[in-house]
Design a protein around this motif. Structure first.
Motif, PDB file in Angstrom:
ATOM      1  N   PRO A   1       0.831  -1.212   0.000  1.00  0.00           N
ATOM      2  CA  PRO A   1       0.000   0.000   0.000  1.00  0.00           C
ATOM      3  C   PRO A   1       0.866   1.264   0.000  1.00  0.00           C
ATOM      4  CG  PRO A   1      -0.903  -1.606   1.519  1.00  0.00           C
ATOM      5  CD  PRO A   1       0.410  -2.163   1.060  1.00  0.00           C
ATOM      6  N   GLY A   2       0.507   2.197  -0.862  1.00  0.00           N
ATOM      7  CA  GLY A   2       1.273   3.433  -0.993  1.00  0.00           C
ATOM      8  C   GLY A   2       2.296   3.396  -2.108  1.00  0.00           C
ATOM      9  N   ASP A   3       2.562   2.226  -2.663  1.00  0.00           N
ATOM     10  CA  ASP A   3       3.507   2.128  -3.782  1.00  0.00           C
ATOM     11  C   ASP A   3       2.841   2.640  -5.061  1.00  0.00           C
ATOM     12  OD1 ASP A   3       5.488   1.108  -2.183  1.00  0.00           O
ATOM     13  OD2 ASP A   3       5.127  -0.981  -2.728  1.00  0.00           O
ATOM     14  N   VAL A   4       3.615   3.376  -5.834  1.00  0.00           N
ATOM     15  CA  VAL A   4       3.111   4.005  -7.063  1.00  0.00           C
ATOM     16  C   VAL A   4       4.077   3.724  -8.206  1.00  0.00           C
ATOM     17  CG1 VAL A   4       2.350   6.159  -8.142  1.00  0.00           C
ATOM     18  CG2 VAL A   4       2.158   5.887  -5.659  1.00  0.00           C
ATOM     19  N   MET A   5       3.515   3.435  -9.381  1.00  0.00           N
ATOM     20  CA  MET A   5       4.305   3.313 -10.612  1.00  0.00           C
ATOM     21  C   MET A   5       3.696   4.238 -11.656  1.00  0.00           C
ATOM     22  SD  MET A   5       5.077  -0.017 -13.053  1.00  0.00           S
ATOM     23  CE  MET A   5       3.338  -0.398 -13.327  1.00  0.00           C
ATOM     24  N   MET A   6       4.523   5.010 -12.330  1.00  0.00           N
ATOM     25  CA  MET A   6       4.043   5.894 -13.380  1.00  0.00           C
ATOM     26  C   MET A   6       4.465   5.325 -14.732  1.00  0.00           C
ATOM     27  SD  MET A   6       4.922   8.607 -15.600  1.00  0.00           S
ATOM     28  CE  MET A   6       6.293   9.584 -14.960  1.00  0.00           C
ATOM     29  N   VAL A   7       3.501   5.220 -15.653  1.00  0.00           N
ATOM     30  CA  VAL A   7       3.734   4.687 -16.997  1.00  0.00           C
ATOM     31  C   VAL A   7       3.358   5.754 -18.009  1.00  0.00           C
ATOM     32  CG1 VAL A   7       3.121   2.912 -18.669  1.00  0.00           C
ATOM     33  CG2 VAL A   7       3.260   2.333 -16.240  1.00  0.00           C
ATOM     34  N   LYS A   8       4.214   5.947 -19.017  1.00  0.00           N
ATOM     35  CA  LYS A   8       3.941   6.933 -20.052  1.00  0.00           C
ATOM     36  C   LYS A   8       3.681   6.239 -21.374  1.00  0.00           C
ATOM     37  CE  LYS A   8       5.586  11.328 -21.929  1.00  0.00           C
ATOM     38  NZ  LYS A   8       6.626  12.374 -21.873  1.00  0.00           N
TER      39      LYS A   8
ATOM     40  N   ILE B   1      -0.230   4.280 -11.391  1.00  0.00           N
ATOM     41  CA  ILE B   1      -0.798   3.031 -10.902  1.00  0.00           C
ATOM     42  C   ILE B   1      -0.409   2.898  -9.436  1.00  0.00           C
ATOM     43  CG2 ILE B   1      -0.805   0.521 -11.167  1.00  0.00           C
ATOM     44  CD1 ILE B   1      -0.068   1.036 -14.141  1.00  0.00           C
ATOM     45  N   VAL B   2      -1.391   2.746  -8.564  1.00  0.00           N
ATOM     46  CA  VAL B   2      -1.145   2.768  -7.120  1.00  0.00           C
ATOM     47  C   VAL B   2      -1.784   1.548  -6.468  1.00  0.00           C
ATOM     48  CG1 VAL B   2      -1.181   5.287  -7.190  1.00  0.00           C
ATOM     49  CG2 VAL B   2      -3.218   4.062  -6.434  1.00  0.00           C
ATOM     50  N   ARG B   3      -1.228   1.155  -5.343  1.00  0.00           N
ATOM     51  CA  ARG B   3      -1.883   0.167  -4.486  1.00  0.00           C
ATOM     52  C   ARG B   3      -2.429   0.931  -3.286  1.00  0.00           C
ATOM     53  NH1 ARG B   3      -1.809  -5.514  -4.174  1.00  0.00           N
ATOM     54  NH2 ARG B   3      -0.053  -5.643  -5.648  1.00  0.00           N
ATOM     55  N   ASP B   4      -3.747   0.833  -3.104  1.00  0.00           N
ATOM     56  CA  ASP B   4      -4.369   1.643  -2.055  1.00  0.00           C
ATOM     57  C   ASP B   4      -4.233   0.980  -0.693  1.00  0.00           C
ATOM     58  OD1 ASP B   4      -6.378  -0.295  -1.771  1.00  0.00           O
ATOM     59  OD2 ASP B   4      -7.868   0.829  -2.920  1.00  0.00           O
ATOM     60  N   ASP B   5      -4.803   1.613   0.322  1.00  0.00           N
ATOM     61  CA  ASP B   5      -4.626   1.138   1.699  1.00  0.00           C
ATOM     62  C   ASP B   5      -5.280  -0.211   1.948  1.00  0.00           C
ATOM     63  OD1 ASP B   5      -3.130   3.359   2.436  1.00  0.00           O
ATOM     64  OD2 ASP B   5      -4.914   4.539   2.934  1.00  0.00           O
TER      65      ASP B   5
ATOM     66  N   GLU C   1      -5.844  -2.849  -2.914  1.00  0.00           N
ATOM     67  CA  GLU C   1      -6.366  -2.899  -4.279  1.00  0.00           C
ATOM     68  C   GLU C   1      -5.508  -2.035  -5.195  1.00  0.00           C
ATOM     69  OE1 GLU C   1     -10.464  -1.814  -6.767  1.00  0.00           O
ATOM     70  OE2 GLU C   1     -10.495  -1.913  -4.575  1.00  0.00           O
ATOM     71  N   ILE C   2      -5.301  -2.498  -6.421  1.00  0.00           N
ATOM     72  CA  ILE C   2      -4.532  -1.739  -7.406  1.00  0.00           C
ATOM     73  C   ILE C   2      -5.484  -0.849  -8.192  1.00  0.00           C
ATOM     74  CG2 ILE C   2      -3.049  -1.860  -9.444  1.00  0.00           C
ATOM     75  CD1 ILE C   2      -1.895  -4.441  -8.348  1.00  0.00           C
ATOM     76  N   ARG C   3      -5.156   0.433  -8.269  1.00  0.00           N
ATOM     77  CA  ARG C   3      -5.960   1.417  -8.989  1.00  0.00           C
ATOM     78  C   ARG C   3      -5.072   2.160  -9.979  1.00  0.00           C
ATOM     79  NH1 ARG C   3     -10.845   2.536  -6.317  1.00  0.00           N
ATOM     80  NH2 ARG C   3     -11.036   1.584  -4.243  1.00  0.00           N
TER      81      ARG C   3
ATOM     82  N   LYS D   1      -8.961  11.475 -12.328  1.00  0.00           N
ATOM     83  CA  LYS D   1      -9.685  10.761 -13.374  1.00  0.00           C
ATOM     84  C   LYS D   1      -9.204   9.312 -13.409  1.00  0.00           C
ATOM     85  CE  LYS D   1     -10.794  12.658 -17.218  1.00  0.00           C
ATOM     86  NZ  LYS D   1     -10.775  13.309 -18.559  1.00  0.00           N
ATOM     87  N   PRO D   2     -10.102   8.365 -13.162  1.00  0.00           N
ATOM     88  CA  PRO D   2      -9.683   6.955 -13.088  1.00  0.00           C
ATOM     89  C   PRO D   2      -9.420   6.361 -14.464  1.00  0.00           C
ATOM     90  CG  PRO D   2     -12.052   7.126 -12.811  1.00  0.00           C
ATOM     91  CD  PRO D   2     -11.537   8.540 -12.881  1.00  0.00           C
ATOM     92  N   VAL D   3      -8.611   5.330 -14.464  1.00  0.00           N
ATOM     93  CA  VAL D   3      -8.300   4.552 -15.663  1.00  0.00           C
ATOM     94  C   VAL D   3      -8.610   3.095 -15.335  1.00  0.00           C
ATOM     95  CG1 VAL D   3      -6.424   3.741 -17.164  1.00  0.00           C
ATOM     96  CG2 VAL D   3      -6.530   6.149 -16.474  1.00  0.00           C
ATOM     97  N   HIS D   4      -9.216   2.393 -16.282  1.00  0.00           N
ATOM     98  CA  HIS D   4      -9.517   0.981 -16.064  1.00  0.00           C
ATOM     99  C   HIS D   4      -8.225   0.192 -15.904  1.00  0.00           C
ATOM    100  CE1 HIS D   4     -13.767   1.523 -17.080  1.00  0.00           C
ATOM    101  NE2 HIS D   4     -13.364   2.284 -18.086  1.00  0.00           N
ATOM    102  N   VAL D   5      -8.193  -0.696 -14.912  1.00  0.00           N
ATOM    103  CA  VAL D   5      -7.025  -1.531 -14.680  1.00  0.00           C
ATOM    104  C   VAL D   5      -7.499  -2.927 -14.316  1.00  0.00           C
ATOM    105  CG1 VAL D   5      -6.827  -0.816 -12.244  1.00  0.00           C
ATOM    106  CG2 VAL D   5      -4.830  -1.757 -13.426  1.00  0.00           C
ATOM    107  N   ARG D   6      -6.815  -3.936 -14.878  1.00  0.00           N
ATOM    108  CA  ARG D   6      -7.117  -5.338 -14.581  1.00  0.00           C
ATOM    109  C   ARG D   6      -5.812  -6.081 -14.358  1.00  0.00           C
ATOM    110  NH1 ARG D   6     -12.198  -7.258 -16.700  1.00  0.00           N
ATOM    111  NH2 ARG D   6     -11.556  -9.301 -15.873  1.00  0.00           N
ATOM    112  N   SER D   7      -5.865  -7.040 -13.453  1.00  0.00           N
ATOM    113  CA  SER D   7      -4.723  -7.921 -13.231  1.00  0.00           C
ATOM    114  C   SER D   7      -5.084  -9.320 -13.712  1.00  0.00           C
ATOM    115  CB  SER D   7      -4.348  -7.969 -11.746  1.00  0.00           C
ATOM    116  OG  SER D   7      -3.350  -8.953 -11.520  1.00  0.00           O
ATOM    117  N   LEU D   8      -4.286  -9.834 -14.630  1.00  0.00           N
ATOM    118  CA  LEU D   8      -4.450 -11.193 -15.120  1.00  0.00           C
ATOM    119  C   LEU D   8      -3.351 -12.050 -14.508  1.00  0.00           C
ATOM    120  CD1 LEU D   8      -5.520 -13.468 -16.883  1.00  0.00           C
ATOM    121  CD2 LEU D   8      -4.355 -12.448 -18.848  1.00  0.00           C
ATOM    122  N   GLU D   9      -3.680 -12.688 -13.383  1.00  0.00           N
ATOM    123  CA  GLU D   9      -2.714 -13.539 -12.678  1.00  0.00           C
ATOM    124  C   GLU D   9      -1.393 -12.808 -12.428  1.00  0.00           C
ATOM    125  OE1 GLU D   9      -3.215 -16.493 -11.281  1.00  0.00           O
ATOM    126  OE2 GLU D   9      -5.325 -16.492 -11.927  1.00  0.00           O
TER     127      GLU D   9
END
Length: 419
Positions: free
Chosen positions: A52-59, A67-71, A74-76, A133-141
């Motif tokens: 939680p609190g980790d962030v990755m920025m993708v361009k 892309i963040v992991r919330d408290d 969950e990945i958002r 503004k949210p962006v759709h994110v999915r984790s596939l395994e």
């Protein structure tokens, strides 16, 4: 003037695209709007943001996504843009935060994207209307995909249904990133993807990669084979069938699934045997890491490959995984991002030697980058005309190019209908 719709409609089957598809900034802008703006894109792995609190920025082009992991774990994903006056929020590729704070005027967002603090905005200011503004994110395994569209393709669920059993034994969520490397390729993103979708070029250009890989696993013209080569190809086919049966009996789905040109969220997978010791993508073909991944118990389980359109390919072995994403910069440059993953408890220098782990693909990426650059230089010249794909070794390139043309035309037709 280049007529995009006409060129797509009259594209010559089985051939490369016209030069502007690799050069023209207007075509690139259309690619970014339609292909990268409307489809699921591979951008990383769950363990890029492990806590939680980790962030990755993708361009992606000019668009930045945080892309963040919330408290709650969950990945958002959010557009990396402050809702005040548009300043970027996250400035590093990776960081750890308590909240997301804009450096410009100190607006503060929690990890759910909600605006929780904004000074001097007056008593009638409604913070709830100014979240990120949210962006759709999915984790596939454990593989992370985002979609920038308001309404993403719904067939991600179908890809997940088919692919999850293949990926689950490798358990990427219980892995760690041993190394990441970014290579700027001097070529259009489509040239990078075309290069990956065939191994016609491998024998002449990849001395490291062809050590663990069997040449007959990537297509050939049977009429051109000498008798001893034909025998080798037949032996490989028998070995492939035997390995598939053995691996599937061990609970490792292995047989080919090819959905490269009949789904919006297109993909392909198959587990292939490896040469030599048959354990890993290394120069001695033995495992690079002592600790096996996930629930894997057999180091000699070949290499599962998984491709997705428009921007990724991956290899999963018993001991490690290598994941690749192509992130366009402009019409003639792209970032190839490679991550090597091992079991989370594996220790460098004890369980694996880093140079041995990454050596084959570091060399292969550099070689492919040069080849992509040669193609980019060639399509700039007046002598370039679309060339034919080999029906024996580049049939999958044709499927991917056909997917691209189909997706572009489908979107453009819808846009015209609405207009």
């Amino acid at each position: 003037m280049f007529d995009l719709v006409s060129q797509l409609t009259h594209r010559k089957k089985g051939h490369t695209l016209e030069a502007p598809f690799y050069l023209d900034p207007d075509v690139f802008a259309a690619d970014m709007e339609i292909i990268f703006g409307q489809h699921w894109l591979f951008v990383g792995v769950d363990v890029d943001v492990p806590e939680p609190g980790d962030v990755m920025m993708v361009k992606i082009g000019e668009t930045e996504i945080a892309i963040v992991r919330d408290d709650d774990g969950e990945i958002r994903a959010f557009h990396n843009v402050c809702r005040h006056r548009g300043a970027r929020l996250v400035h590093e590729e990776k960081t750890t935060v308590g909240n997301l704070v804009c450096r410009y005027h100190s607006w503060v967002y929690n990890l759910n994207g909600e605006l929780i603090h904004a000074e001097h905005m007056g008593e009638n200011f409604d913070k709830s209307c100014h979240g990120l503004k949210p962006v759709h994110v999915r984790s596939l395994e454990g593989l992370l995909f985002i979609c920038l569209a308001e309404n993403p393709p719904q067939d991600f669920d179908e890809m997940e249904r088919q692919m999850a059993p293949y990926l689950a034994p490798h358990n990427l969520r219980e892995a760690k990133i041993a190394y990441q490397h970014d290579l700027i390729e001097e070529g259009n993103w489509k040239l990078t993807m075309e290069n990956n979708r065939e191994c016609y070029h491998c024998g002449a250009n990849h001395p490291e990669l062809t050590v663990p890989l069997f040449a007959y696993g990537f297509g050939f013209d049977p009429k051109e084979l000498e008798p001893h080569e034909r025998e080798h190809a037949e032996n490989y086919a028998c070995m492939l069938n035997d390995n598939h049966a053995e691996w599937e009996a061990q609970g490792l789905p292995s047989k080919e699934i090819d959905r490269l040109d009949d789904m919006v969220t297109s993909f392909r997978t198959e587990r292939l045997p490896l040469a030599g010791a048959g354990e890993s993508h290394t120069m001695d073909t033995k495992r690079a890491c002592k600790k096996l991944m996930g629930s894997m118990t057999n180091a000699k389980a070949g290499a599962l490959h998984f491709w997705t359109q428009p921007n990724s390919w991956h290899h999963f072995m018993g001991d490690h995984a290598v994941v690749f994403s192509v992130l366009p910069i402009d019409a003639e440059r792209s970032v190839l991002r490679t991550k090597w993953l091992v079991h989370k408890d594996a220790q460098e220098g004890i369980d694996y030697d880093l140079e041995n782990l990454i050596g084959v693909w570091m060399a292969t990426n550099q070689q492919d980058g040069e080849l992509v650059g040669y193609c980019q230089q060639g399509v700039r010249g007046k002598g370039y005309v679309p060339g034919p794909y080999s029906p024996h070794t580049e049939m999958l390139v044709e499927k991917c190019t056909n997917w691209y043309v189909g997706r572009m035309l489908a979107h453009l037709a819808k846009t015209r209908a609405v207009a």
